[in-house]
Design a protein around this motif. Structure first.
Motif, PDB file in Angstrom:
ATOM      1  N   ILE A 367     -11.365  59.160 -10.966  1.00 33.80           N
ATOM      2  CA  ILE A 367     -11.932  60.205 -11.828  1.00 33.80           C
ATOM      3  C   ILE A 367     -12.409  59.655 -13.172  1.00 33.80           C
ATOM      4  N   THR A 368     -13.318  60.412 -13.779  1.00 36.66           N
ATOM      5  CA  THR A 368     -13.688  60.231 -15.184  1.00 36.66           C
ATOM      6  C   THR A 368     -13.580  61.616 -15.800  1.00 36.66           C
ATOM      7  N   THR A 369     -12.959  61.713 -16.985  1.00 38.96           N
ATOM      8  CA  THR A 369     -12.848  63.039 -17.612  1.00 38.96           C
ATOM      9  C   THR A 369     -13.728  63.102 -18.858  1.00 38.96           C
ATOM     10  N   TYR A 370     -14.371  64.242 -19.039  1.00 36.44           N
ATOM     11  CA  TYR A 370     -15.235  64.486 -20.202  1.00 36.44           C
ATOM     12  C   TYR A 370     -14.691  65.716 -20.919  1.00 36.44           C
ATOM     13  N   PHE A 371     -14.632  65.621 -22.239  1.00 34.34           N
ATOM     14  CA  PHE A 371     -14.072  66.721 -23.034  1.00 34.34           C
ATOM     15  C   PHE A 371     -15.188  67.378 -23.840  1.00 34.34           C
ATOM     16  N   SER A 372     -14.966  68.663 -24.208  1.00 35.95           N
ATOM     17  CA  SER A 372     -16.005  69.365 -24.971  1.00 35.95           C
ATOM     18  C   SER A 372     -16.176  68.744 -26.364  1.00 35.95           C
ATOM     19  N   ASN A 373     -15.168  67.968 -26.835  1.00 35.55           N
ATOM     20  CA  ASN A 373     -15.322  67.324 -28.149  1.00 35.55           C
ATOM     21  C   ASN A 373     -15.998  65.949 -28.043  1.00 35.55           C
ATOM     22  N   GLY A 374     -16.529  65.620 -26.867  1.00 30.24           N
ATOM     23  CA  GLY A 374     -17.298  64.379 -26.715  1.00 30.24           C
ATOM     24  C   GLY A 374     -16.485  63.208 -26.191  1.00 30.24           C
ATOM     25  N   LYS A 375     -15.151  63.371 -26.128  1.00 32.53           N
ATOM     26  CA  LYS A 375     -14.309  62.264 -25.644  1.00 32.53           C
ATOM     27  C   LYS A 375     -14.545  62.041 -24.145  1.00 32.53           C
ATOM     28  N   LYS A 376     -14.387  60.778 -23.708  1.00 30.40           N
ATOM     29  CA  LYS A 376     -14.557  60.451 -22.283  1.00 30.40           C
ATOM     30  C   LYS A 376     -13.471  59.451 -21.891  1.00 30.40           C
ATOM     31  N   LEU A 377     -12.830  59.663 -20.752  1.00 28.98           N
ATOM     32  CA  LEU A 377     -11.810  58.720 -20.279  1.00 28.98           C
ATOM     33  C   LEU A 377     -12.117  58.327 -18.839  1.00 28.98           C
ATOM     34  N   GLU A 378     -12.084  57.025 -18.557  1.00 29.83           N
ATOM     35  CA  GLU A 378     -12.348  56.554 -17.190  1.00 29.83           C
ATOM     36  C   GLU A 378     -11.069  56.008 -16.582  1.00 29.83           C
ATOM     37  N   TYR A 379     -10.845  56.279 -15.303  1.00 29.44           N
ATOM     38  CA  TYR A 379      -9.611  55.838 -14.641  1.00 29.44           C
ATOM     39  C   TYR A 379      -9.958  55.033 -13.391  1.00 29.44           C
ATOM     40  N   SER A 380      -9.001  54.215 -12.951  1.00 30.47           N
ATOM     41  CA  SER A 380      -9.218  53.445 -11.717  1.00 30.47           C
ATOM     42  C   SER A 380      -8.844  54.308 -10.498  1.00 30.47           C
ATOM     43  N   LEU A 381      -9.083  53.775  -9.307  1.00 31.43           N
ATOM     44  CA  LEU A 381      -8.724  54.481  -8.069  1.00 31.43           C
ATOM     45  C   LEU A 381      -7.201  54.576  -7.970  1.00 31.43           C
ATOM     46  N   LYS A 382      -6.684  55.787  -7.787  1.00 28.93           N
ATOM     47  CA  LYS A 382      -5.222  55.991  -7.744  1.00 28.93           C
ATOM     48  C   LYS A 382      -4.888  57.017  -6.678  1.00 28.93           C
ATOM     49  N   SER A 383      -3.584  57.131  -6.370  1.00 28.71           N
ATOM     50  CA  SER A 383      -3.157  58.195  -5.469  1.00 28.71           C
ATOM     51  C   SER A 383      -3.359  59.534  -6.192  1.00 28.71           C
ATOM     52  N   LYS A 384      -3.528  60.602  -5.416  1.00 26.62           N
ATOM     53  CA  LYS A 384      -3.757  61.912  -6.044  1.00 26.62           C
ATOM     54  C   LYS A 384      -2.558  62.344  -6.892  1.00 26.62           C
ATOM     55  N   VAL A 385      -1.354  61.880  -6.514  1.00 25.49           N
ATOM     56  CA  VAL A 385      -0.154  62.186  -7.319  1.00 25.49           C
ATOM     57  C   VAL A 385      -0.298  61.552  -8.712  1.00 25.49           C
ATOM     58  N   GLU A 386      -0.760  60.308  -8.754  1.00 31.41           N
ATOM     59  CA  GLU A 386      -0.968  59.609 -10.030  1.00 31.41           C
ATOM     60  C   GLU A 386      -2.099  60.250 -10.826  1.00 31.41           C
ATOM     61  N   VAL A 387      -3.163  60.610 -10.110  1.00 32.03           N
ATOM     62  CA  VAL A 387      -4.314  61.228 -10.781  1.00 32.03           C
ATOM     63  C   VAL A 387      -3.884  62.549 -11.436  1.00 32.03           C
ATOM     64  N   ALA A 388      -3.004  63.284 -10.753  1.00 39.03           N
ATOM     65  CA  ALA A 388      -2.526  64.559 -11.312  1.00 39.03           C
ATOM     66  C   ALA A 388      -1.807  64.318 -12.646  1.00 39.03           C
ATOM     67  N   LYS A 389      -1.041  63.234 -12.718  1.00 34.55           N
ATOM     68  CA  LYS A 389      -0.332  62.901 -13.977  1.00 34.55           C
ATOM     69  C   LYS A 389      -1.341  62.591 -15.072  1.00 34.55           C
ATOM     70  N   ASP A 390      -2.355  61.779 -14.736  1.00 35.51           N
ATOM     71  CA  ASP A 390      -3.383  61.434 -15.733  1.00 35.51           C
ATOM     72  C   ASP A 390      -4.090  62.690 -16.230  1.00 35.51           C
ATOM     73  N   ILE A 391      -4.397  63.585 -15.294  1.00 36.86           N
ATOM     74  CA  ILE A 391      -5.124  64.800 -15.679  1.00 36.86           C
ATOM     75  C   ILE A 391      -4.282  65.634 -16.645  1.00 36.86           C
ATOM     76  N   LEU A 392      -2.997  65.819 -16.317  1.00 34.01           N
ATOM     77  CA  LEU A 392      -2.156  66.642 -17.204  1.00 34.01           C
ATOM     78  C   LEU A 392      -1.928  65.951 -18.539  1.00 34.01           C
ATOM     79  N   ASP A 393      -1.763  64.626 -18.533  1.00 34.92           N
ATOM     80  CA  ASP A 393      -1.616  63.908 -19.805  1.00 34.92           C
ATOM     81  C   ASP A 393      -2.848  64.128 -20.673  1.00 34.92           C
ATOM     82  N   SER A 394      -4.035  64.035 -20.060  1.00 35.45           N
ATOM     83  CA  SER A 394      -5.239  64.146 -20.883  1.00 35.45           C
ATOM     84  C   SER A 394      -5.491  65.583 -21.326  1.00 35.45           C
ATOM     85  N   ILE A 395      -5.069  66.550 -20.522  1.00 39.44           N
ATOM     86  CA  ILE A 395      -5.234  67.957 -20.942  1.00 39.44           C
ATOM     87  C   ILE A 395      -4.356  68.238 -22.170  1.00 39.44           C
TER      88      ILE A 395
END
Ligand code: C5P
Length: 398
Positions: A367-395
């Motif tokens: 995934i890559t996440t984009y925020f309404s304030n212009g921030k962008k974060l890029e992630y490597s290929l991970k298990s969906k369990v790991e991706v869920a952690k990244d998503i909640l951390d970034s939210i």
């Protein structure tokens, strides 16, 4: 953050075990109660006397005390813990944890632990780079364990490379960040949409898509582990969840999903729109099975479905956070940013079907996440369990 926390410190047999003494001291200093569990080979590197003196508790290594026969219950210790930290974790212990080889007290405790587990690998660079170690670490990640990546530097073999156990101060910081992120969602109401929608054509046919619901359910489980009250509005999927604090509302069509979401959203702090909602539905439901035509091919007229994310974006209050997904095949970044703004989202998560390992039905995502304030974060290929952690951390830290 660590005050009063019950922490199991698991020590396996590697040179880096000397650093576990500092780690133990730091945890005790931070106010944690620590129970050391050490493998038989761990004791070759560091003595139980030092560890019990610092922790103020007898160190556990065997299943029972030899002279008294007192049984050490790995189940009780596992349930007592708020966190389990295994530092150092050798290649052998990692392999045993990944495959459930319960031949010592450390591994049985790991298998019994209900609390989050943090693993700090330490080994020589070639062992670290070996495909079997890499595969075992990926397995542990897919179970939801946290891997505290080893650093690069000089190793016990005097070779230079990746394999040095992370410094005790950094491990403690990792735990701090983890417990802080757990607090952020405690008591919050989180809505997650997941899975596909089915748009009925007749009693036996529908328009649908390949979404499995795995990403949405992984996000819901991670949010619930962090103390949130979670509602999943779920399209038809074949997966389920056993995590408490998750209420699942099953729907079939986009219209039903829309109605549920509009009702629930005003009471939510966060809404994460993970469902693959069908854009169109048949204009008319035919309540008897459509028969094969002799000559003409039937034409199914479609109408637009409501855009749930856009509707929630329109009624969103400033205290609410709305997150969407963009699954794209081309012109990915522009499409994701266009959706972020058009649907009034706070964050959008892009996954591209150009990336192998990302998308419907898979156990992994990139995934890559984009925020309404212009921030962008890029992630490597991970298990969906790991991706869920990244998503909640970034939210949480948006
Ligand atoms: O426009 P597109 O379907 O690509 O947008 C994707 C995002 O919008 C996802 O978060 C999806 O869950 C959400 N969406 C929705 N209702 C629709 C279509 C998409 O909530 N009808």
């Amino acid at each position: 953050m660590l005050k009063g926390k019950h922490i199991i410190l698991g020590i396996s047999g590697g040179i880096a075990a000397y650093k576990s003494v500092t780690l133990l001291r730091l945890l005790i200093k931070a106010g944690a109660e620590v129970q050391v569990v050490i493998t038989p080979s761990g004791k070759e590197f560091i003595t139980p006397v030092t560890l019990s003196a610092l922790s103020g508790k007898p160190v556990i290594s065997e299943f029972f005390t030899a002279n008294t026969g007192e049984w050490h219950s790995h189940v009780d210790i596992g349930l007592w813990a708020d966190a389990m930290v295994i530092a150092p974790a050798t290649a052998s212990s990692i392999a045993k944890m990944a495959n459930g080889v319960a031949d010592n007290m450390l591994i049985t405790t790991y298998l019994s632990a209900k609390a989050p587990v943090f693993i700090a690998p330490a080994m020589d660079l070639d062992m670290m780079a070996h495909p079997s170690t890499k595969r075992n670490i990926e397995l542990l990640k897919s179970y939801g364990n946290h891997i505290i990546e080893p650093a690069e530097g000089e190793l016990a073999s005097h070779l230079i490379g990746k394999g040095r156990m992370e410094e005790p101060e950094e491990i403690v910081k990792y735990l701090y960040r983890f417990f802080a992120s757990q607090q952020a969602l405690k008591g919050k109401n989180v809505l997650v949409t997941a899975g596909p929608t089915y748009e009925k054509i007749d009693p036996v046919r529908f328009i649908g898509n390949y979404s499995s619901g795995k990403m949405g359910y992984a996000i819901a489980e991670e949010a619930a582990h962090r103390g949130a009250n979670v509602t999943i509005v779920s399209g038809p999927v074949s997966i389920s969840t056993s995590t408490p604090n998750i209420n699942i509302i099953k729907v079939e069509s986009a219209r039903e999903m829309y109605e549920q979401c509009v009702k629930i959203f005003p009471n939510c702090d966060y809404a994460i729109m993970c469902a693959a909602v069908a854009d169109y539905a048949p204009a008319k439901y035919i309540d008897i099975k459509i028969k094969r035509e002799k000559e003409d091919v039937p034409v199914i007229k479609l109408v637009k479905n409501p855009d749930i994310a856009a509707k929630l974006g329109a009624i969103k209050r400033p205290d609410q956070t709305l997150v969407g997904f963009a699954l794209e095949t081309n012109n990915e970044e522009n499409n994701a940013l266009e959706k972020l703004h058009r649907k009034n989202l706070d964050m959008i998560i892009l996954n591209s079907l150009q990336d192998s390992g990302a998308g419907f039905g898979k156990d992994t995502n990139k995934i890559t996440t984009y925020f309404s304030n212009g921030k962008k974060l890029e992630y490597s290929l991970k298990s969906k369990v790991e991706v869920a952690k990244d998503i909640l951390d970034s939210i949480i830290t948006k």
